[in-house]
Scaffold this motif. Structure first.
Motif, PDB file in Angstrom:
ATOM      1  N   PHE A 141       0.825  -1.216   0.000  1.00 23.26           N
ATOM      2  CA  PHE A 141       0.000   0.000   0.000  1.00 23.26           C
ATOM      3  C   PHE A 141       0.858   1.264   0.000  1.00 23.26           C
ATOM      4  CE2 PHE A 141      -3.191  -2.735   2.510  1.00 23.26           C
ATOM      5  CZ  PHE A 141      -3.671  -3.282   1.336  1.00 23.26           C
ATOM      6  N   SER A 142       2.081   1.166   0.515  1.00 21.76           N
ATOM      7  CA  SER A 142       2.969   2.331   0.527  1.00 21.76           C
ATOM      8  C   SER A 142       3.503   2.662  -0.860  1.00 21.76           C
ATOM      9  CB  SER A 142       4.145   2.087   1.483  1.00 21.76           C
ATOM     10  OG  SER A 142       3.684   1.901   2.807  1.00 21.76           O
ATOM     11  N   ASN A 143       3.327   1.738  -1.811  1.00 16.79           N
ATOM     12  CA  ASN A 143       3.694   1.974  -3.221  1.00 16.79           C
ATOM     13  C   ASN A 143       5.150   2.441  -3.351  1.00 16.79           C
ATOM     14  OD1 ASN A 143       3.065   1.905  -5.971  1.00 16.79           O
ATOM     15  ND2 ASN A 143       2.499   4.060  -6.001  1.00 16.79           N
ATOM     16  N   LEU A 144       6.060   1.665  -2.771  1.00 21.85           N
ATOM     17  CA  LEU A 144       7.461   2.043  -2.732  1.00 21.85           C
ATOM     18  C   LEU A 144       8.155   1.752  -4.063  1.00 21.85           C
ATOM     19  CD1 LEU A 144       8.243   0.469   0.750  1.00 21.85           C
ATOM     20  CD2 LEU A 144       7.545   2.817   0.272  1.00 21.85           C
ATOM     21  N   ALA A 145       9.115   2.593  -4.425  1.00 17.37           N
ATOM     22  CA  ALA A 145       9.864   2.409  -5.674  1.00 17.37           C
ATOM     23  C   ALA A 145      10.837   1.239  -5.539  1.00 17.37           C
ATOM     24  CB  ALA A 145      10.622   3.680  -6.028  1.00 17.37           C
ATOM     25  N   ILE A 146      11.042   0.538  -6.662  1.00 24.23           N
ATOM     26  CA  ILE A 146      11.884  -0.655  -6.680  1.00 24.23           C
ATOM     27  C   ILE A 146      12.994  -0.483  -7.714  1.00 24.23           C
ATOM     28  CG2 ILE A 146      11.944  -3.137  -7.152  1.00 24.23           C
ATOM     29  CD1 ILE A 146       8.972  -3.210  -6.391  1.00 24.23           C
ATOM     30  N   GLU A 147      14.214  -0.845  -7.335  1.00 21.75           N
ATOM     31  CA  GLU A 147      15.321  -0.958  -8.280  1.00 21.75           C
ATOM     32  C   GLU A 147      15.740  -2.415  -8.359  1.00 21.75           C
ATOM     33  OE1 GLU A 147      18.427   2.257  -8.719  1.00 21.75           O
ATOM     34  OE2 GLU A 147      17.760   2.623  -6.658  1.00 21.75           O
ATOM     35  N   ASN A 148      15.863  -2.928  -9.566  1.00 23.83           N
ATOM     36  CA  ASN A 148      16.182  -4.336  -9.764  1.00 23.83           C
ATOM     37  C   ASN A 148      17.649  -4.488 -10.165  1.00 23.83           C
ATOM     38  OD1 ASN A 148      16.097  -7.067 -10.185  1.00 23.83           O
ATOM     39  ND2 ASN A 148      14.834  -6.985 -12.018  1.00 23.83           N
ATOM     40  N   PHE A 149      18.414  -5.204  -9.344  1.00 24.19           N
ATOM     41  CA  PHE A 149      19.797  -5.515  -9.664  1.00 24.19           C
ATOM     42  C   PHE A 149      19.891  -7.003 -10.014  1.00 24.19           C
ATOM     43  CE2 PHE A 149      19.759  -1.715  -7.167  1.00 24.19           C
ATOM     44  CZ  PHE A 149      20.752  -0.912  -7.735  1.00 24.19           C
ATOM     45  N   ASP A 150      21.073  -7.482 -10.327  1.00 22.81           N
ATOM     46  CA  ASP A 150      21.203  -8.844 -10.839  1.00 22.81           C
ATOM     47  C   ASP A 150      20.711  -9.905  -9.865  1.00 22.81           C
ATOM     48  OD1 ASP A 150      22.132  -8.205 -13.336  1.00 22.81           O
ATOM     49  OD2 ASP A 150      24.239  -8.186 -12.730  1.00 22.81           O
ATOM     50  N   GLY A 167      15.273 -12.412 -11.685  1.00 24.87           N
ATOM     51  CA  GLY A 167      14.268 -12.263 -12.726  1.00 24.87           C
ATOM     52  C   GLY A 167      13.760 -10.840 -12.852  1.00 24.87           C
ATOM     53  N   PRO A 168      12.874 -10.588 -13.833  1.00 26.41           N
ATOM     54  CA  PRO A 168      12.303  -9.251 -14.009  1.00 26.41           C
ATOM     55  C   PRO A 168      11.444  -8.864 -12.820  1.00 26.41           C
ATOM     56  CG  PRO A 168      11.180 -10.851 -15.406  1.00 26.41           C
ATOM     57  CD  PRO A 168      12.354 -11.558 -14.822  1.00 26.41           C
ATOM     58  N   ALA A 169      11.316  -7.551 -12.570  1.00 23.89           N
ATOM     59  CA  ALA A 169      10.584  -7.077 -11.392  1.00 23.89           C
ATOM     60  C   ALA A 169       9.721  -5.880 -11.737  1.00 23.89           C
ATOM     61  CB  ALA A 169      11.561  -6.706 -10.273  1.00 23.89           C
ATOM     62  N   LEU A 170       8.648  -5.716 -10.989  1.00 26.55           N
ATOM     63  CA  LEU A 170       7.804  -4.534 -11.088  1.00 26.55           C
ATOM     64  C   LEU A 170       8.592  -3.307 -10.619  1.00 26.55           C
ATOM     65  CD1 LEU A 170       4.631  -6.164  -9.510  1.00 26.55           C
ATOM     66  CD2 LEU A 170       4.959  -5.646 -11.940  1.00 26.55           C
ATOM     67  N   LYS A 171       8.092  -2.126 -10.951  1.00 27.50           N
ATOM     68  CA  LYS A 171       8.819  -0.911 -10.596  1.00 27.50           C
ATOM     69  C   LYS A 171       8.315  -0.251  -9.314  1.00 27.50           C
ATOM     70  CE  LYS A 171      10.644   0.165 -15.130  1.00 27.50           C
ATOM     71  NZ  LYS A 171      10.867   1.187 -16.161  1.00 27.50           N
ATOM     72  N   ARG A 172       7.132  -0.664  -8.827  1.00 28.01           N
ATOM     73  CA  ARG A 172       6.626  -0.151  -7.551  1.00 28.01           C
ATOM     74  C   ARG A 172       5.895  -1.287  -6.841  1.00 28.01           C
ATOM     75  NH1 ARG A 172       7.525   5.416  -7.502  1.00 28.01           N
ATOM     76  NH2 ARG A 172       6.836   5.419  -5.343  1.00 28.01           N
ATOM     77  N   THR A 173       5.957  -1.295  -5.525  1.00 27.18           N
ATOM     78  CA  THR A 173       5.306  -2.353  -4.759  1.00 27.18           C
ATOM     79  C   THR A 173       3.792  -2.325  -4.938  1.00 27.18           C
ATOM     80  OG1 THR A 173       5.217  -0.945  -2.781  1.00 27.18           O
ATOM     81  CG2 THR A 173       7.124  -2.404  -3.025  1.00 27.18           C
ATOM     82  N   ILE A 225       2.172   5.252 -17.734  1.00 32.85           N
ATOM     83  CA  ILE A 225       1.194   4.462 -18.469  1.00 32.85           C
ATOM     84  C   ILE A 225       1.682   3.036 -18.618  1.00 32.85           C
ATOM     85  CG2 ILE A 225       0.081   4.162 -20.727  1.00 32.85           C
ATOM     86  CD1 ILE A 225       0.036   7.220 -20.945  1.00 32.85           C
ATOM     87  N   LYS A 226       2.968   2.855 -18.932  1.00 36.27           N
ATOM     88  CA  LYS A 226       3.510   1.500 -19.071  1.00 36.27           C
ATOM     89  C   LYS A 226       3.359   0.738 -17.768  1.00 36.27           C
ATOM     90  CE  LYS A 226       7.009   2.650 -22.536  1.00 36.27           C
ATOM     91  NZ  LYS A 226       8.449   2.745 -22.789  1.00 36.27           N
ATOM     92  N   ASN A 227       3.528   1.445 -16.656  1.00 36.07           N
ATOM     93  CA  ASN A 227       3.485   0.760 -15.367  1.00 36.07           C
ATOM     94  C   ASN A 227       2.071   0.411 -14.956  1.00 36.07           C
ATOM     95  OD1 ASN A 227       6.157   1.189 -15.350  1.00 36.07           O
ATOM     96  ND2 ASN A 227       6.192   2.651 -13.675  1.00 36.07           N
ATOM     97  N   ASP A 228       1.061   0.891 -15.658  1.00 36.32           N
ATOM     98  CA  ASP A 228      -0.325   0.672 -15.259  1.00 36.32           C
ATOM     99  C   ASP A 228      -1.134   0.035 -16.369  1.00 36.32           C
ATOM    100  OD1 ASP A 228       0.007   3.628 -13.463  1.00 36.32           O
ATOM    101  OD2 ASP A 228      -0.532   1.727 -12.545  1.00 36.32           O
TER     102      ASP A 228
END
Length: 486
Positions: A144-153, A168-174, A324-327
């Motif tokens: 619910f806090s919609n935190l930003a995500i950075e994906n490393f290896d 693996g691939p990851a979303l950009k926000r929780t 838009i891409k994220n939604d």
């Protein structure tokens, strides 16, 4: 971002082959950075097509796959639906793992992520019921806090939370998960297995559970869903249902797995129908505590959760395409049917629409109030006014109207929702009654700057527009409302 999955939302690629080898008369090619995940012991692979066909990988080396020996490029298509489900389940599993290790002394033995659910095996003899519920609550707080995500290896960095082991691939926000549910806890050999559903799968599980309760309500002739369990207990007390007994330690999941049952038996005064799939273990505890969820005993503050910075609330125009891409909206058939029934016209009289009956507050289910609270968590306080600004996916328009109209009755709320649906996308705007400005005036001020149609009044606006214009329209109304709401 150091991960090769720099744009996990992209579905189609045309890439150059950097190396070729020949094995048994078949040519295999390699890419510099393959944009798809080939799978591991813990996570399923992406579903992909290479040049329109299912890929054939070189035995023992998935860096190489079958290609046309006369071509230097390949076209890759990633199944977006499967990738989205996997990213939601993978992130949900990662959050549960993090809160398990940071709040208990349990050792994680193994985990596995699939596209329908995931699980975690923990080295423990048992778990207390409320411990699991607290872990689930903390994970959803992070969502619910919609935190930003950075994906490393090999890990994720989640803002204001932690670095978590990940692949693996990851979303950009929780917040793109939606919700996380720990659906079951079972003993597997000498370990405890937590089964987790996240995102769309969690929504489906919740909906199916509600449907089951509705069916039980009908069979039992109960007054409401909330009374179903008490009615089942009455039947049990009369001997019409043969339910398993609960041992002394009701809060133990070791015992709850014995109680997590289907309430089976003949119900004579209900036309001998069976009541199936009754989650009795959880309900026993809920009944014992008068259906009130015990507030988490874990201090959230030590995890450094803070309100999202105000600068993150106002979406910048140059970032609109990325937002838009994220939604992306995947399943909009129900909303589309509703849109097709509606007639869009110019703003009408300055009265609250008949759909919003402010004098009648019909009794709602606890799930409705939970949904209202989850929407209110998105609010950002700006000068004493709570702004809810959100692009929603897979939304039920009728439920959104009910929730937003309920929030409308509270003081100091501005709600701006975007619903993507191609050329018939929606922007819905509402302001609380205590705020002293007219949304219709803002509508008239902006209508010459955009191509949209709509209906509304001083309290609410319901606009229809092109998807490509939706974010800019939301931003423009937000800016104007902020000026009037000072």
């Amino acid at each position: 971002m150091n991960s090769k999955y720099k744009n996990p939302y992209k579905k189609n690629y045309k890439l150059k082959i950097i190396d070729k080898i020949n094995r048994n008369g078949i040519t295999y090619g390699k890419l510099e950075d393959a944009p798809f995940f080939t799978g591991s012991e813990n996570l399923l692979a992406d579903e992909i097509k290479i040049n329109g066909e299912k890929p054939l990988f070189l035995s023992g080396n998935k860096n190489y796959f079958k290609v046309d020996e006369n071509k230097d490029e390949v076209e890759i298509e990633i199944n977006w639906k499967t990738r989205l489900l996997l990213m939601q389940e993978n992130l949900g599993n990662a959050l549960i793992r993090y809160f398990l290790t940071s709040n208990t002394n349990s050792e994680i033995l193994n985990y596995k992520v699939g596209k329908n659910s995931s699980y975690i095996d923990v080295n423990a003899k048992d778990f207390k019921f409320m411990t699991i519920r607290n872990i689930e609550s903390l994970a959803n707080y992070a969502v619910f806090s919609n935190l930003a995500i950075e994906n490393f290896d090999d890990y994720l960095s989640i803002e204001r939370l932690a670095k978590i082991s990940y692949e693996g691939p990851a979303l950009k926000r929780t917040g793109e998960i939606g919700m996380i549910l720990i659906s079951s806890v079972d003993k597997v050999n000498s370990a405890i297995r937590l089964t987790i559903v996240s995102g769309e799968n969690a929504y489906k599980l919740a909906r199916n559970s509600i449907n089951t309760l509705e069916n039980m309500k009908m069979y039992l002739n109960s007054d409401s869903i909330e009374n179903v369990f008490s009615d089942v207990k009455k039947l049990k007390s009369t001997g019409l249902i043969n339910a398993p007994k609960i041992s002394a330690d009701e809060n133990s999941f070791e015992n709850k797995n014995d109680v997590k049952t289907k309430a089976e038996g003949n119900i004579k005064n209900c036309d001998s129908k069976k009541i199936e799939n009754n989650e009795q273990g959880e309900n026993e505890l809920s009944s014992k505590e008068n259906l009130k969820f015990e507030e988490s005993k874990i201090d959230l503050e030590k995890f450094n959760f803070k309100p999202m910075p105000k600068k993150e609330f106002f979406v910048k125009s140059e970032n609109s395409k990325e937002e838009i891409k994220n939604d992306e909206v995947k399943n909009y058939s129900q909303t589309q049917k509703i849109l097709e029934r509606e007639k869009i016209s110019n703003p009408d009289e300055n009265k609250v629409p008949s759909k919003i009956d402010l004098d009648k507050d019909k009794e709602k289910s606890p799930l409705f109030y939970q949904a209202v609270e989850s929407f209110k968590r998105f609010a950002t306080d700006v000068a004493g006014i709570n702004y809810i600004y959100k692009v929603l996916n897979d939304v039920n328009l009728k439920e959104l109207r009910e929730i937003s109209n309920y929030i409308l009755k509270e003081d100091n709320f501005i709600q701006i929702y975007g619903l993507k649906n191609g050329n018939r996308s929606k922007v819905i705007i509402l302001r609380s009654q205590n705020l002293n400005f007219d949304l219709k005036k803002i509508y008239k001020k902006l209508e010459d700057n955009f191509e949209f149609t709509g209906t509304g009044n001083m309290y609410t606006l319901d606009l229809e527009c092109r998807e490509s214009d939706m974010i800019r329209i939301m931003e423009s109304f937000l800016i104007e409302i902020k000026r009037y709401a000072k």
